[in-house]
Enzyme design. Structure first.
Site, PDB file in Angstrom:
ATOM      1  N   ARG A 121      22.762   0.228 -11.824  1.00  0.00           N
ATOM      2  CA  ARG A 121      23.948  -0.564 -11.562  1.00  0.00           C
ATOM      3  C   ARG A 121      23.936  -0.642 -10.153  1.00  0.00           C
ATOM      4  NH1 ARG A 121      25.909   2.906 -15.406  1.00  0.00           N
ATOM      5  NH2 ARG A 121      26.038   2.077 -17.478  1.00  0.00           N
ATOM      6  N   LYS A 143      22.285 -13.386  -2.287  1.00  0.00           N
ATOM      7  CA  LYS A 143      21.953 -14.338  -3.426  1.00  0.00           C
ATOM      8  C   LYS A 143      20.443 -13.678  -3.869  1.00  0.00           C
ATOM      9  CE  LYS A 143      23.970 -18.702  -4.029  1.00  0.00           C
ATOM     10  NZ  LYS A 143      23.661 -20.224  -3.960  1.00  0.00           N
ATOM     11  N   GLU A 185      15.156 -25.976   6.005  1.00  0.00           N
ATOM     12  CA  GLU A 185      16.618 -25.488   5.858  1.00  0.00           C
ATOM     13  C   GLU A 185      17.090 -25.177   7.153  1.00  0.00           C
ATOM     14  OE1 GLU A 185      17.788 -24.956   3.021  1.00  0.00           O
ATOM     15  OE2 GLU A 185      16.123 -24.645   1.693  1.00  0.00           O
ATOM     16  N   LYS A 227      24.577 -19.455   8.914  1.00  0.00           N
ATOM     17  CA  LYS A 227      24.550 -19.106   7.516  1.00  0.00           C
ATOM     18  C   LYS A 227      25.783 -18.114   7.466  1.00  0.00           C
ATOM     19  CE  LYS A 227      22.623 -18.415   3.195  1.00  0.00           C
ATOM     20  NZ  LYS A 227      21.328 -18.492   2.301  1.00  0.00           N
ATOM     21  N   GLU A 237      30.508 -18.022  -3.444  1.00  0.00           N
ATOM     22  CA  GLU A 237      30.530 -19.521  -3.963  1.00  0.00           C
ATOM     23  C   GLU A 237      31.630 -20.082  -4.615  1.00  0.00           C
ATOM     24  OE1 GLU A 237      26.521 -20.722  -5.572  1.00  0.00           O
ATOM     25  OE2 GLU A 237      26.312 -21.990  -3.856  1.00  0.00           O
ATOM     26  N   ARG A 242      30.918 -22.673   0.795  1.00  0.00           N
ATOM     27  CA  ARG A 242      29.420 -22.517   0.640  1.00  0.00           C
ATOM     28  C   ARG A 242      28.491 -23.634   0.087  1.00  0.00           C
ATOM     29  NH1 ARG A 242      26.925 -16.483  -0.694  1.00  0.00           N
ATOM     30  NH2 ARG A 242      24.756 -17.106  -0.491  1.00  0.00           N
ATOM     31  N   ASN A 246      24.244 -26.547   0.119  1.00  0.00           N
ATOM     32  CA  ASN A 246      23.272 -27.451  -0.635  1.00  0.00           C
ATOM     33  C   ASN A 246      22.996 -28.808  -0.348  1.00  0.00           C
ATOM     34  OD1 ASN A 246      23.211 -25.525  -2.650  1.00  0.00           O
ATOM     35  ND2 ASN A 246      25.436 -25.919  -3.464  1.00  0.00           N
ATOM     36  N   HIS A 249      19.988 -30.885  -1.670  1.00  0.00           N
ATOM     37  CA  HIS A 249      19.478 -29.922  -2.678  1.00  0.00           C
ATOM     38  C   HIS A 249      19.721 -30.633  -3.993  1.00  0.00           C
ATOM     39  CE1 HIS A 249      18.832 -27.005   0.304  1.00  0.00           C
ATOM     40  NE2 HIS A 249      18.514 -26.149  -0.730  1.00  0.00           N
ATOM     41  N   HIS A 253      16.667 -30.261  -5.945  1.00  0.00           N
ATOM     42  CA  HIS A 253      16.007 -29.691  -7.035  1.00  0.00           C
ATOM     43  C   HIS A 253      15.524 -30.695  -7.999  1.00  0.00           C
ATOM     44  CE1 HIS A 253      19.362 -26.379  -5.817  1.00  0.00           C
ATOM     45  NE2 HIS A 253      18.077 -25.997  -5.531  1.00  0.00           N
ATOM     46  N   HIS A 265       9.981 -26.103  -1.978  1.00  0.00           N
ATOM     47  CA  HIS A 265      11.247 -26.068  -2.028  1.00  0.00           C
ATOM     48  C   HIS A 265      11.602 -26.789  -0.781  1.00  0.00           C
ATOM     49  CE1 HIS A 265      15.572 -25.330  -2.457  1.00  0.00           C
ATOM     50  NE2 HIS A 265      15.627 -24.755  -1.413  1.00  0.00           N
TER      51      HIS A 265
HETATM   52  N1  LIG Z   1      18.370 -16.027  -2.108  1.00  0.00           N
HETATM   53  C1  LIG Z   1      18.528 -17.049  -1.277  1.00  0.00           C
HETATM   54  O1  LIG Z   1      19.623 -17.402  -0.798  1.00  0.00           O
HETATM   55  C2  LIG Z   1      17.421 -18.128  -1.080  1.00  0.00           C
HETATM   56  C3  LIG Z   1      17.534 -19.025  -0.401  1.00  0.00           C
HETATM   57  C4  LIG Z   1      16.478 -19.857  -0.299  1.00  0.00           C
HETATM   58  C5  LIG Z   1      15.233 -19.925  -0.937  1.00  0.00           C
HETATM   59  N2  LIG Z   1      15.148 -18.778  -1.861  1.00  0.00           N
HETATM   60  C6  LIG Z   1      14.011 -18.648  -2.663  1.00  0.00           C
HETATM   61  O2  LIG Z   1      12.885 -18.365  -1.621  1.00  0.00           O
HETATM   62  C7  LIG Z   1      11.825 -18.818  -2.249  1.00  0.00           C
HETATM   63  C8  LIG Z   1      10.981 -19.663  -1.532  1.00  0.00           C
HETATM   64  O3  LIG Z   1      10.724 -18.653  -0.183  1.00  0.00           O
HETATM   65  P1  LIG Z   1       9.395 -18.880   0.527  1.00  0.00           P
HETATM   66  O4  LIG Z   1       8.933 -20.283   0.988  1.00  0.00           O
HETATM   67  O5  LIG Z   1       9.586 -17.886   1.752  1.00  0.00           O
HETATM   68  O6  LIG Z   1       8.366 -18.478  -0.660  1.00  0.00           O
HETATM   69  P2  LIG Z   1       7.198 -17.436  -0.589  1.00  0.00           P
HETATM   70  O7  LIG Z   1       7.883 -16.039  -0.774  1.00  0.00           O
HETATM   71  O8  LIG Z   1       6.558 -17.489  -1.999  1.00  0.00           O
HETATM   72  O9  LIG Z   1       6.366 -17.517   0.684  1.00  0.00           O
HETATM   73  C9  LIG Z   1       5.557 -18.528   0.667  1.00  0.00           C
HETATM   74  C10 LIG Z   1       4.151 -18.377   0.969  1.00  0.00           C
HETATM   75  O10 LIG Z   1       3.812 -17.711   2.227  1.00  0.00           O
HETATM   76  C11 LIG Z   1       3.321 -16.527   2.051  1.00  0.00           C
HETATM   77  N3  LIG Z   1       3.953 -15.770   3.365  1.00  0.00           N
HETATM   78  C12 LIG Z   1       5.081 -15.147   3.621  1.00  0.00           C
HETATM   79  N4  LIG Z   1       5.178 -14.653   4.720  1.00  0.00           N
HETATM   80  C13 LIG Z   1       4.140 -14.883   5.306  1.00  0.00           C
HETATM   81  C14 LIG Z   1       3.520 -14.380   6.532  1.00  0.00           C
HETATM   82  N5  LIG Z   1       4.258 -13.976   7.634  1.00  0.00           N
HETATM   83  N6  LIG Z   1       2.187 -14.657   7.034  1.00  0.00           N
HETATM   84  C15 LIG Z   1       1.419 -15.314   5.924  1.00  0.00           C
HETATM   85  N7  LIG Z   1       1.837 -15.552   4.609  1.00  0.00           N
HETATM   86  C16 LIG Z   1       3.192 -15.334   4.433  1.00  0.00           C
HETATM   87  C17 LIG Z   1       3.633 -15.831   0.860  1.00  0.00           C
HETATM   88  O11 LIG Z   1       3.000 -15.044   0.293  1.00  0.00           O
HETATM   89  C18 LIG Z   1       3.606 -17.174  -0.079  1.00  0.00           C
HETATM   90  O12 LIG Z   1       2.433 -17.293  -0.464  1.00  0.00           O
HETATM   91  C19 LIG Z   1      12.091 -19.543  -3.806  1.00  0.00           C
HETATM   92  O13 LIG Z   1      11.925 -18.873  -4.838  1.00  0.00           O
HETATM   93  C20 LIG Z   1      13.719 -19.990  -3.328  1.00  0.00           C
HETATM   94  O14 LIG Z   1      14.171 -19.934  -4.586  1.00  0.00           O
HETATM   95  C21 LIG Z   1      16.304 -17.894  -1.963  1.00  0.00           C
HETATM   96 ZN   LIG Z   2      17.249 -24.506  -0.210  1.00  0.00          ZN
END
Ligand SMILES: NC(=O)c1ccc[n+]([C@@H]2O[C@H](COP(=O)([O-])OP(=O)(O)OC[C@H]3O[C@@H](n4cnc5c(N)ncnc54)[C@H](O)[C@@H]3O)[C@@H](O)[C@H]2O)c1
Ligand SMILES: [Zn+2]
Length: 369
Positions: A121, A143, A185, A227, A237, A242, A246, A249, A253, A265
């Site tokens: 939990r 999130k 972003e 942020k 949210e 917040r 978006n 987005h 999306h 994204h």
């Molecule tokens: N929780 C939130 O508030 C929030 C906000 C924005 C995005 N997200 C989520 O984040 C995800 C996208 O994030 P992302 O773009 O980091 O994707 P990701 O985690 O898939 O990373 C992108 C690629 O970069 C590689 N990578 C990461 N760091 C690296 C580094 N330092 N050197 C070499 N390779 C590296 C990863 O292995 C992957 O192949 C989505 O699932 C999205 O929904 C969440």
């Molecule tokens: Zn985003």
């Protein structure tokens, strides 16, 4: 080294930004806890680069540490990978004094955070974000979640990390396309909140794209501050504050979904921001000159984004109507009311959206679905 202390959702969160912070993860974390078990989660790209120093440092600080590696990519935000993490946690008998550490991009952060939110939990978790998307956005705000086969991020929880450890030098190993997508972003934060930060992006384009450590350190700190300011006011949210995050987005999306999540994204959000800026201009919220400034900035970072029929209004409208931000069947658009100022409107005509999408169409984009 920069240290920021926040309270999100009544939980303290410390953000540390500095070269070498991952090698010091153990001493930083053990300042506020003694002993305990730790599951470090990383992905197959990031683990060989950055997980070892984190594990070593945790062990040196007297913590019992195990590493779980998931395949790199969005598919790892799944119930299957989550179940594997639960198996690992059960096997190591990680109790309430234990915690999880995410080392990776947004995928690893969201998956690990959700495992932490739900194991017993809720146990503590720490994020060591390594992608631009994760340092400027995903690691702040609490999130967490995984995807369902019917849509992204449908299963999740708000669960704040206790520590965020950011080493800007990690960003140097990112693929250029991931770097650029993450920067969407950062540009978004500037456009909705801080005109000075918009000018900074315009002036610092080259060192940013070259991942200059000092420049990236400043970019990260300013994004974290923006942020955090927004999240502090509306952690779950609920108040609408917040929702401004978006910006770009709604259409972003829709593009992501319409092309089966094959584009990044940030690439989709960048297209969505240009279109939303155009809508703002048509509604008289922005001048033509201001809109052109927004569009030029986004395109100058190589973010002119997708092409073809998926950017047509016909393709995107059903996804837009199904967007989570639709309240009482009206789409709630985040628009710009100036450079560095945002507003939410639910009275935008479909014809305006259709024209804005058509005008944002980018035939020279190198990326197609
Ligand atoms: N929780 C939130 O508030 C929030 C906000 C924005 C995005 N997200 C989520 O984040 C995800 C996208 O994030 P992302 O773009 O980091 O994707 P990701 O985690 O898939 O990373 C992108 C690629 O970069 C590689 N990578 C990461 N760091 C690296 C580094 N330092 N050197 C070499 N390779 C590296 C990863 O292995 C992957 O192949 C989505 O699932 C999205 O929904 C969440
Ligand atoms: Zn985003």
């Amino acid at each position: 080294m920069k240290v920021f202390n926040y309270t999100f959702d009544r939980r303290p969160c410390r953000v540390t930004i500095g070269d070498g912070v991952l090698r010091m993860a153990g001493s930083t974390i053990s300042r506020c806890r003694r002993g305990g078990k730790v599951l470090v989660v990383s992905d197959s790209n990031v683990a060989p680069l950055y997980a070892d120093p984190v594990c070593r440092s945790l062990r040196e600080a007297g913590l019992e540490c195990r590493l779980a590696v998931v395949p790199a990519g969005e598919d790892s935000k799944s119930s299957e990978r989550l179940a594997e993490l639960y198996d690992e946690l059960a096997d190591m008998r990680l109790g309430r004094d234990g915690f999880l550490v995410a080392v990776g991009g947004g995928v690893v952060g969201d998956l690990t955070g959700f495992a932490a939110a739900t194991w017993l939990r809720g146990v503590d978790f720490v994020i060591c974000p390594t992608s631009v998307m994760a340092v400027v956005d995903a690691s702040i705000g609490g999130k967490t979640g995984i995807n369902h086969h019917t849509g992204k991020n449908l299963i999740g929880a708000f669960h704040q990390p206790v520590e965020v450890l950011i080493d800007p030098t990690c960003l140097r190993t990112l693929e250029r396309r991931d770097l650029q997508a993450g920067l969407a972003e950062s540009i978004k934060h500037a456009l909705i909140e801080d005109e000075g930060f918009v000018s900074w992006h315009e002036a610092q384009r080259e060192p940013i794209l070259g991942c200059h450590p000092q420049t990236m350190g400043e970019l990260i700190a300013r994004n974290v501050a923006i942020k955090a300011k927004i999240v502090t006011q509306d952690a779950r949210e609920q108040s609408g504050i917040r929702a401004r995050l978006n910006f770009g987005h709604t259409i972003g999306h829709a593009i992501e979904a319409s092309c089966g999540y094959r584009l990044r994204h940030g690439e989709c959000v960048a297209f969505g921001m240009v279109a939303a800026s155009r809508i703002s201009q048509v509604l008289g919220l922005l001048s033509e000159e201001q809109h052109e400034r927004v569009e030029a900035l986004i395109r100058s970072f190589g973010l002119a984004v997708p092409v073809g029929e998926m950017t047509s209004y016909e393709t995107l409208s059903s996804y837009i109507a199904g967007d989570k931000k639709v309240a009482a069947s009206r789409v709630r658009w985040v628009l710009l009311s100036g450079i560095g100022r945002s507003v939410i409107r639910d009275d935008v005509d479909e014809a305006v959206v259709r024209d804005a999408i058509a005008l944002t169409h980018a035939p020279r984009s190198p990326w197609t679905c």
